[in-house]
Design a protein around this motif. Structure first.
Motif, mmCIF file in Angstrom:
data_model
loop_
_atom_site.group_PDB
_atom_site.id
_atom_site.type_symbol
_atom_site.label_atom_id
_atom_site.label_comp_id
_atom_site.label_asym_id
_atom_site.label_seq_id
_atom_site.Cartn_x
_atom_site.Cartn_y
_atom_site.Cartn_z
ATOM 1 N N ALA A 1 0.851 -0.929 -0.291
ATOM 2 C CA ALA A 1 -0.049 -0.357 -0.074
ATOM 3 C C ALA A 1 0.845 1.167 -0.007
ATOM 4 O O ALA A 1 0.620 2.697 -0.402
ATOM 5 C CB ALA A 1 -1.179 -0.028 1.245
ATOM 6 N N SER A 2 1.818 1.068 0.744
ATOM 7 C CA SER A 2 2.429 2.288 1.256
ATOM 8 C C SER A 2 3.949 3.005 -0.430
ATOM 9 O O SER A 2 4.000 4.137 -0.910
ATOM 10 C CB SER A 2 4.035 2.338 1.907
ATOM 11 O OG SER A 2 4.866 1.050 1.446
ATOM 12 N N THR B 1 5.057 3.719 -7.885
ATOM 13 C CA THR B 1 5.669 2.541 -8.856
ATOM 14 C C THR B 1 4.487 2.875 -9.997
ATOM 15 O O THR B 1 3.605 3.299 -9.338
ATOM 16 C CB THR B 1 5.261 1.043 -8.331
ATOM 17 O OG1 THR B 1 4.072 1.215 -7.953
ATOM 18 C CG2 THR B 1 6.732 0.495 -7.449
ATOM 19 N N ASN B 2 4.548 1.669 -10.981
ATOM 20 C CA ASN B 2 3.866 2.190 -11.950
ATOM 21 C C ASN B 2 2.675 1.252 -11.699
ATOM 22 O O ASN B 2 2.553 -0.066 -10.535
ATOM 23 C CB ASN B 2 4.565 1.332 -13.017
ATOM 24 C CG ASN B 2 3.145 1.613 -15.148
ATOM 25 O OD1 ASN B 2 2.542 1.717 -14.358
ATOM 26 N ND2 ASN B 2 4.635 0.298 -15.336
ATOM 27 N N MET B 3 1.343 1.376 -12.437
ATOM 28 C CA MET B 3 0.161 1.001 -11.856
ATOM 29 C C MET B 3 -0.049 -0.780 -11.930
ATOM 30 O O MET B 3 -0.460 -1.257 -11.858
ATOM 31 C CB MET B 3 -1.012 1.665 -12.189
ATOM 32 C CG MET B 3 -2.338 0.946 -12.146
ATOM 33 S SD MET B 3 -1.962 1.706 -10.821
ATOM 34 C CE MET B 3 -4.039 1.444 -10.089
ATOM 35 N N PHE B 4 -0.036 -0.563 -13.058
ATOM 36 C CA PHE B 4 0.484 -2.454 -13.763
ATOM 37 C C PHE B 4 1.408 -2.920 -13.217
ATOM 38 O O PHE B 4 0.997 -4.251 -12.724
ATOM 39 C CB PHE B 4 0.340 -2.653 -15.178
ATOM 40 C CG PHE B 4 0.731 -3.507 -15.626
ATOM 41 C CD1 PHE B 4 -0.473 -4.159 -16.167
ATOM 42 C CD2 PHE B 4 1.716 -4.317 -16.355
ATOM 43 C CE1 PHE B 4 -0.817 -5.371 -16.455
ATOM 44 C CE2 PHE B 4 1.996 -5.231 -16.797
ATOM 45 C CZ PHE B 4 0.811 -6.426 -16.895
ATOM 46 N N SER B 5 2.076 -2.436 -12.747
ATOM 47 C CA SER B 5 3.547 -3.445 -12.431
ATOM 48 C C SER B 5 2.568 -3.864 -10.649
ATOM 49 O O SER B 5 3.463 -4.673 -9.889
ATOM 50 C CB SER B 5 4.638 -2.932 -11.645
ATOM 51 O OG SER B 5 4.738 -1.627 -11.255
ATOM 52 N N TRP B 6 2.340 -2.789 -10.118
ATOM 53 C CA TRP B 6 1.633 -3.071 -8.913
ATOM 54 C C TRP B 6 0.534 -3.432 -8.756
ATOM 55 O O TRP B 6 0.780 -4.223 -7.487
ATOM 56 C CB TRP B 6 1.172 -0.977 -8.222
ATOM 57 C CG TRP B 6 1.067 -1.227 -6.751
ATOM 58 C CD1 TRP B 6 1.931 -1.399 -6.053
ATOM 59 C CD2 TRP B 6 -0.153 -1.613 -6.500
ATOM 60 N NE1 TRP B 6 0.443 -1.261 -4.686
ATOM 61 C CE2 TRP B 6 -0.177 -1.584 -5.398
ATOM 62 C CE3 TRP B 6 -1.827 -1.809 -7.366
ATOM 63 C CZ2 TRP B 6 -1.674 -1.998 -4.007
ATOM 64 C CZ3 TRP B 6 -3.022 -1.626 -6.403
ATOM 65 C CH2 TRP B 6 -2.909 -1.896 -5.099
ATOM 66 N N LEU B 7 -0.617 -3.338 -9.214
ATOM 67 C CA LEU B 7 -1.140 -4.291 -9.410
ATOM 68 C C LEU B 7 -1.140 -5.682 -9.549
ATOM 69 O O LEU B 7 -1.757 -6.948 -9.264
ATOM 70 C CB LEU B 7 -2.367 -4.327 -10.665
ATOM 71 C CG LEU B 7 -4.188 -4.435 -10.948
ATOM 72 C CD1 LEU B 7 -4.869 -4.632 -9.327
ATOM 73 C CD2 LEU B 7 -4.905 -3.383 -11.458
ATOM 74 N N ILE C 1 -2.447 -13.755 -4.579
ATOM 75 C CA ILE C 1 -3.661 -15.429 -5.424
ATOM 76 C C ILE C 1 -2.430 -16.581 -5.064
ATOM 77 O O ILE C 1 -3.074 -17.335 -4.348
ATOM 78 C CB ILE C 1 -3.094 -15.380 -7.325
ATOM 79 C CG1 ILE C 1 -4.731 -14.484 -7.466
ATOM 80 C CG2 ILE C 1 -3.480 -17.128 -7.930
ATOM 81 C CD1 ILE C 1 -4.253 -14.654 -9.144
ATOM 82 N N ILE C 2 -1.373 -16.064 -4.601
ATOM 83 C CA ILE C 2 -0.657 -17.359 -4.276
ATOM 84 C C ILE C 2 -1.124 -17.366 -2.822
ATOM 85 O O ILE C 2 -0.965 -18.634 -2.064
ATOM 86 C CB ILE C 2 0.900 -16.926 -4.139
ATOM 87 C CG1 ILE C 2 1.551 -16.796 -5.679
ATOM 88 C CG2 ILE C 2 2.056 -17.705 -3.516
ATOM 89 C CD1 ILE C 2 2.987 -16.667 -6.385
ATOM 90 N N LEU C 3 -0.880 -16.415 -1.522
ATOM 91 C CA LEU C 3 -1.901 -16.363 -0.944
ATOM 92 C C LEU C 3 -2.883 -17.012 -0.408
ATOM 93 O O LEU C 3 -3.544 -18.189 0.292
ATOM 94 C CB LEU C 3 -1.642 -14.982 0.280
ATOM 95 C CG LEU C 3 -1.525 -14.749 1.387
ATOM 96 C CD1 LEU C 3 -0.723 -15.474 2.071
ATOM 97 C CD2 LEU C 3 -1.623 -13.571 1.595
#
Length: 112
Positions: A73-74, A79-85, A93-95
């Protein structure tokens, strides 16, 4: 030559520590469990619940994963929106996949 001297010193320190750390006196009173000066009523070596241990380990794993989620969240503004998302979605998903696997295996059921 320096590495041989270093290994020799390490070996010497390990031998010295092993000799000095050994307890020579084995007392029955020191090896027995302490219950306010009285003899113990029951066995001090009670069987440990493996189910409780498994739940505790799962809790620790998911607790560490939650601490890994907090910085996501911080860094949203940096960062870039795509890489963050993509990164946050993949991590979630892994979690959730791990949680689903534990649920299917029955590890989250307390009584079995």
């Amino acid at each position: 030559m320096l590495s041989i001297i270093t290994l020799f010193i390490c070996y010497l320190v390990m031998i010295l520590a092993s000799i000095l750390s050994k307890k020579t006196i084995s007392d029955r009173e020191k090896n027995s469990p302490y219950e306010c000066g009285f003899d113990p009523k029951g066995s001090s070596r009670l069987p440990f619940s493996l189910r409780f241990f498994l739940i505790a380990v799962i809790f620790l794993i998911f607790d560490v994963e939650i601490t890994l989620l907090l910085p996501i969240a911080s860094i949203f503004d940096i960062t870039n929106m795509f890489s963050w998302l993509f990164t946050s979605t993949l991590f979630l998903i892994i979690l959730l996949g791990g949680l689903y696997y534990e649920w299917i295996q029955g590890a989250l059921e307390w009584s079995k």
